[in-house]
Motif scaffolding. Sequence first.
Motif, PDB file in Angstrom:
ATOM      1  N   VAL A 367       4.792   0.166  -0.124  1.00  0.00           N
ATOM      2  CA  VAL A 367       5.698  -0.694  -0.934  1.00  0.00           C
ATOM      3  C   VAL A 367       7.087   0.257  -1.242  1.00  0.00           C
ATOM      4  O   VAL A 367       8.153   0.020  -0.968  1.00  0.00           O
ATOM      5  N   ILE A 368       6.678   1.511  -1.827  1.00  0.00           N
ATOM      6  CA  ILE A 368       7.679   2.351  -2.189  1.00  0.00           C
ATOM      7  C   ILE A 368       8.318   2.950  -0.956  1.00  0.00           C
ATOM      8  O   ILE A 368       9.633   2.889  -0.827  1.00  0.00           O
ATOM      9  N   LEU A 369       7.779   3.337   0.182  1.00  0.00           N
ATOM     10  CA  LEU A 369       8.298   3.529   1.192  1.00  0.00           C
ATOM     11  C   LEU A 369       9.260   2.626   1.971  1.00  0.00           C
ATOM     12  O   LEU A 369      10.153   2.876   2.525  1.00  0.00           O
ATOM     13  N   ARG A 370       8.753   1.368   1.946  1.00  0.00           N
ATOM     14  CA  ARG A 370       9.642   0.318   2.563  1.00  0.00           C
ATOM     15  C   ARG A 370      11.024   0.258   1.768  1.00  0.00           C
ATOM     16  O   ARG A 370      11.994  -0.054   2.204  1.00  0.00           O
ATOM     17  N   THR A 371      10.678   0.162   0.562  1.00  0.00           N
ATOM     18  CA  THR A 371      12.069   0.290  -0.599  1.00  0.00           C
ATOM     19  C   THR A 371      12.974   1.395  -0.107  1.00  0.00           C
ATOM     20  O   THR A 371      14.086   0.967  -0.354  1.00  0.00           O
TER      21      THR A 371
END
Length: 610
Positions: A367-371
């Motif tokens: 989720v952090i990478l997608r953000t």
Amino acid sequence: MTAATTLARREPLSAWSDLPDEVLQHILFYVSPSDLLFNVQRVSKRFSRLASEPLLWRHHCRVHFEYWDSKHRIKQKFMGNVGDVDWKTLYKHRKKVESETTAILDSTIEGQVNRIQKFKLIADFGYDAKDTLLKHCRTSETAEDVLARRYYANAVLDHVHRSIALTEWKKLLRGEPVSLERALGSFDLFVLHDQRGDLLEISEIFDDLASVLRAEHRDLDQQSTRIKALTVARFLRHRNLTGLSTELAYRDLQNTFIGIALQDQEHPSLPLISVAIFCVLAQRVGIDARCCGIPNHVHAMVFPRDDETLDGRPLATGHPQPDPMYLDPYRSEEEVPIQTLRIMLSEWGLQPSQYAEYLGDSSTANVILRTSRNILATVHDFRAHHGNAENTGHPTIRLYANPFADLDNAFYAALWANYIFGTPLRRSEGTTQSQFIPLILERFERLYPMDASLIEQHIVPSYNNPTNAQHWELREALRVVRAADQTPKQLRLRNTRASREGVKYKVGQVFRHRRYAYTAVITGWDIECGMDSDWMSINHVDSLARGRHQSFYHALVEDTSIRYVAEENIEIIEPEFPISLMSLAGRFFKRWDKEERIFVSNIRDEYPED
């Protein structure tokens, strides 16, 4: 002196002494802490005892300090037995931090040398320094060094926030428990400055929302998982806490930050942030809600309680656990049938054997990478629109401060997120940690030299092998930045005819570039072009009307860049208030002189006569 006079002078003290301890204790709550420490407790043994009561000092710790470093576990201390903590010593510790932080900040403002070390000294206090830094961030407009003080207080606070964000992400990388809101809220810390919305405040917003949700739906815990999840989705939609008011604003920078989505009046958020808000609130009320890894448009998935269906019916012995339900909080408050998602995946060209991978839950790291990719997409789109922060098109990048500085900070956050989580999760995409090091170092050298300790803590240990080229690249970048920070500036005097007559303009004057029309302020000068021949060739210096033998000026531009400008390209302007430069100018200047319409220099150790 008569006996009557002596008695009259003793009577007030006698009156005070006659009061019971309970009354005196109540009165002492209205006495300032400094008076308690330096006056009241010296009156007598009784007053010394009363002025040292733990309840009194717990009150002052609570009232005078809002932010505390995590090492104190202050929330647990406030909720615990008052006698279990030496509150007076704790208060004195915070006042000591306040005094030392102010002294170090004063020194940082007064001279351009050893600022990296001074930043670290304050950062070592952690969140104990935040209350003091916030006071300096909000320095009065009438202060002689208002711009410099606000700028450097914000810069140190930004550094403290980034340190906390990176620590959270590293904890997650090591497999330690980190909540979704803290992991995503770490992006907010890179752009927060002196605003509200740090990790604890984001958690408190969710706590408050959960309390309101329970108050409005008193039967919430009796509802089935399905009904409960739909109740949460509707609660958020009715408060405009998910989705966007218009798709035209989809790529606006603010939409990628969970703290801004929660606090902004319009509550803007991309699908991923909308899903995260739903999941965090749902978890607060006992729902097993997770982010789903569907490409392009994130959904939420909700799992039933053990041994029962989503509708609350018990499962027969040996019956497999039922599928989760899916929701799209960004677009709707209703459930999304799983068949709809399978059709969507099929239309994207995926095979049924691949569905399980994409319909499963996403890790917090992913989720952090997608953000971070959403932030990078906004940066790319903005730059593709020629980087005009004032146009009426989209995307927009204004968050809290100078929009270009906000963009730099958000981009820096995305680079760090990709570096920390890059290798283990994105190898299949051909992206590795090492690819982000040059990008981080470029911004470190240009914009964030105070982050030397963060580079040393979070990147250098992974590249200790001297045979690795990046081992030397890292050390050279750190050496150059630290050397520049530790070296006193060369005095630039107007004591020659060439400097007096050849250098027409002064440090602090605002100008508009004759060719490119940007607004900037002069931060330094050379009698003639001081760059090497390669730079002069690339920038066609000899094609200028006056060539290289004219004064050149270092300039801070409203887009945060530092440029080197020929005198013939400078058109001095005298704005009433150069608003686009005000949040940046403190790096070099004390204040804006409204009468002279010039910035007052804070770099007189380098240009003493300007």
